[in-house]
Motif scaffolding. Structure first.
Motif, short mmCIF file in Angstrom:
data_model
loop_
_atom_site.label_atom_id
_atom_site.label_comp_id
_atom_site.label_asym_id
_atom_site.label_seq_id
_atom_site.Cartn_x
_atom_site.Cartn_y
_atom_site.Cartn_z
N ALA A 122 -77.68 41.82 24.82
CA ALA A 122 -77.91 40.45 24.18
C ALA A 122 -76.89 39.73 25.19
O ALA A 122 -76.10 39.00 24.53
N ALA A 123 -76.97 39.20 26.48
CA ALA A 123 -76.84 38.45 27.45
C ALA A 123 -77.21 36.63 26.44
O ALA A 123 -78.13 35.85 25.73
N VAL A 124 -75.72 35.85 26.87
CA VAL A 124 -76.18 34.33 26.24
C VAL A 124 -77.23 33.78 27.10
O VAL A 124 -77.50 33.59 28.14
N VAL A 125 -77.92 32.88 26.14
CA VAL A 125 -79.01 31.61 26.75
C VAL A 125 -78.27 30.57 26.72
O VAL A 125 -77.84 30.09 25.91
N ASP A 126 -78.02 30.17 27.90
CA ASP A 126 -77.70 28.75 28.44
C ASP A 126 -78.06 28.03 28.21
O ASP A 126 -79.55 27.85 29.40
N ALA A 127 -78.81 27.31 27.16
CA ALA A 127 -79.66 26.68 27.08
C ALA A 127 -80.34 24.97 28.19
O ALA A 127 -81.01 24.61 28.29
N THR A 128 -79.50 24.36 28.65
CA THR A 128 -78.67 23.27 29.14
C THR A 128 -79.95 23.66 30.98
O THR A 128 -80.32 22.53 30.81
N ARG A 129 -79.98 25.10 30.76
CA ARG A 129 -80.87 25.51 32.31
C ARG A 129 -82.33 25.44 31.79
O ARG A 129 -83.45 26.09 32.10
N GLY A 130 -82.63 25.25 30.27
CA GLY A 130 -83.85 25.26 29.88
C GLY A 130 -84.52 26.34 30.03
O GLY A 130 -83.72 27.59 29.20
N PHE A 131 -85.63 27.16 30.39
CA PHE A 131 -85.93 28.75 30.72
C PHE A 131 -85.40 28.99 31.82
O PHE A 131 -85.39 30.36 31.65
N ASP A 132 -84.73 28.75 31.83
CA ASP A 132 -84.09 29.16 33.52
C ASP A 132 -83.32 30.61 33.54
O ASP A 132 -83.86 31.54 34.15
N ASP A 133 -82.64 30.56 32.70
CA ASP A 133 -82.20 32.24 32.90
C ASP A 133 -83.25 32.80 32.54
O ASP A 133 -82.91 34.84 32.87
N PHE A 134 -84.57 32.90 31.55
CA PHE A 134 -85.44 33.87 31.24
C PHE A 134 -86.12 34.21 32.64
O PHE A 134 -86.53 34.97 33.35
N VAL A 135 -86.61 32.90 33.22
CA VAL A 135 -87.48 32.83 35.03
C VAL A 135 -86.83 33.80 35.82
O VAL A 135 -86.66 34.35 36.51
#
Length: 356
Positions: free
Chosen positions: A65-78
């Motif tokens: 359940a890692a947090v998504v830093d939305a300010t990076r757009g999709f970069d966390d997923f990428v």
């Protein structure tokens, strides 16, 4: 046989499904409100040579359940996808992305084009993001990107997710009713509907997860993006430049764009878009279609892919009739035929290049 695995990359603990094969490697990236389970039955039906890998993205399914830093757009997923590839010692693969997963792959293919043998986009989120833009070039309707991000999600739907409500009590908010109405074209219902619904309930909920946080806005529809979670990551506020990065990616590859003819989630008149809801009188103080039209999601995708083709890439569009948002679930064999034909033609093209 499709098997379940866990892997600790240098980023997160990730769960993924895998179907072994000694041929082409496929990475299947799910969308919002789903998980790797949505690909499971398709994986079992693929031609035997394919090795198929379907991860649960962060915050979904059984992954951390890692947090998504939305300010990076999709970069966390990428970066999670890239880390998984490194851990599995896979240099290149064919990528298939559905809905929000398609949006993630626009970003992945822009940054890691050298890892992409081909890209298949299945009813993908617009390369400009979800909500708050107009025109094929994705101009923001409002300067603060109001109408995108975590604030546009129906809060009653979220509460019913938390409660794991399996009823059909509210056609607009009960999770089972919503997916049966919008994920696939009625009256179709998958024979593993309960498994898919359970997959939806596994999505991590909260201000730092789904749907994410949001702020009030003075502009219609009076909410603007926050900074956490997948819906905020999909805001055009944080995806600025992604479409251009994709168009001008250093390495070009062929793109297959598959969409359901009756998809109401990703369309030029999406029933989840504030512009559409405003025109229908379902949101107050609508400023009119000139100011805030429905986001032309399909037209935006086509425009970007046409620009991509003009700059050295190529794409083909396949419209599957009498299907909705998940054609690979509704008509799996037809979908596999399109996908397999596409990849086999790539192999022939590559062979011809080597011969020359």
């Amino acid at each position: 046989m499709v098997r379940s695995h866990f892997l600790h990359s240098n980023r997160i603990k990730m769960h993924y499904l895998e179907r072994a094969g000694d041929g082409p490697v496929l990475f299947l990236i799910h969308g919002n409100g789903s998980s790797s389970v949505f690909w499971r039955k398709l994986m079992g039906r693929l031609p035997a040579s394919y090795r198929a890998i379907a991860p649960d993205m962060r915050g979904y399914g059984h992954s951390e359940a890692a947090v998504v830093d939305a300010t990076r757009g999709f970069d966390d997923f990428v970066e999670d996808i890239a880390a998984l590839m490194r851990s599995l010692e896979i240099e290149q693969a064919h990528f298939i992305g559905h809905s929000l997963g398609g949006g993630m792959l626009f970003a992945f293919a822009s940054v890691y084009s050298e890892k992409v043998q081909s890209l298949t986009l299945v009813n993908p989120a617009s390369p400009y993001g979800f909500g708050g833009t107009k025109g094929v070039d994705g101009k923001p309707c409002m300067p603060d990107f109001a109408g995108s991000g975590g604030g546009i999600v129906n809060p009653e739907f979220v509460q019913r997710l938390i409660k794991k409500d399996r009823s059909l009590a509210d056609l607009n908010a009960s999770p089972k009713a919503v997916i049966n109405r919008y994920y696939w074209r009625p009256p179709f219902v998958p024979n593993n509907i309960e498994e898919l619904l359970e997959s939806l309930f596994q999505e991590k909920i909260g201000e730092k997860h789904y749907p994410g946080d949001f702020y009030k806005s003075s502009n219609f529809p009076f909410v603007k993006p926050g900074i956490y979670g997948p819906m905020n990551a999909a805001s055009p506020k944080y995806l600025n430049g992604m479409a251009s990065a994709f168009i001008y990616a250093e390495k070009k590859f062929k793109v297959l764009w598959v969409r359901g003819a009756d998809d109401e989630v990703v369309s030029d008149e999406s029933v989840f878009d504030p512009g559409t809801l405003g025109k229908l009188g379902l949101l107050p103080d609508y400023p009119g279609a000139e100011v805030y039209p429905s986001q032309p999601m399909v037209s935006q995708t086509r425009y970007v892919l046409e620009q991509y083709a003009e700059h050295g890439g190529s794409f083909q569009e396949v419209v599957m009739q009498e299907t909705g948002h998940t054609p690979f679930i509704e008509k799996p064999q037809e979908f596999i035929t399109h996908l397999d034909t596409f990849i086999q033609e790539l192999k022939i093209d590559n062979y011809e290049k080597i011969r020359k």
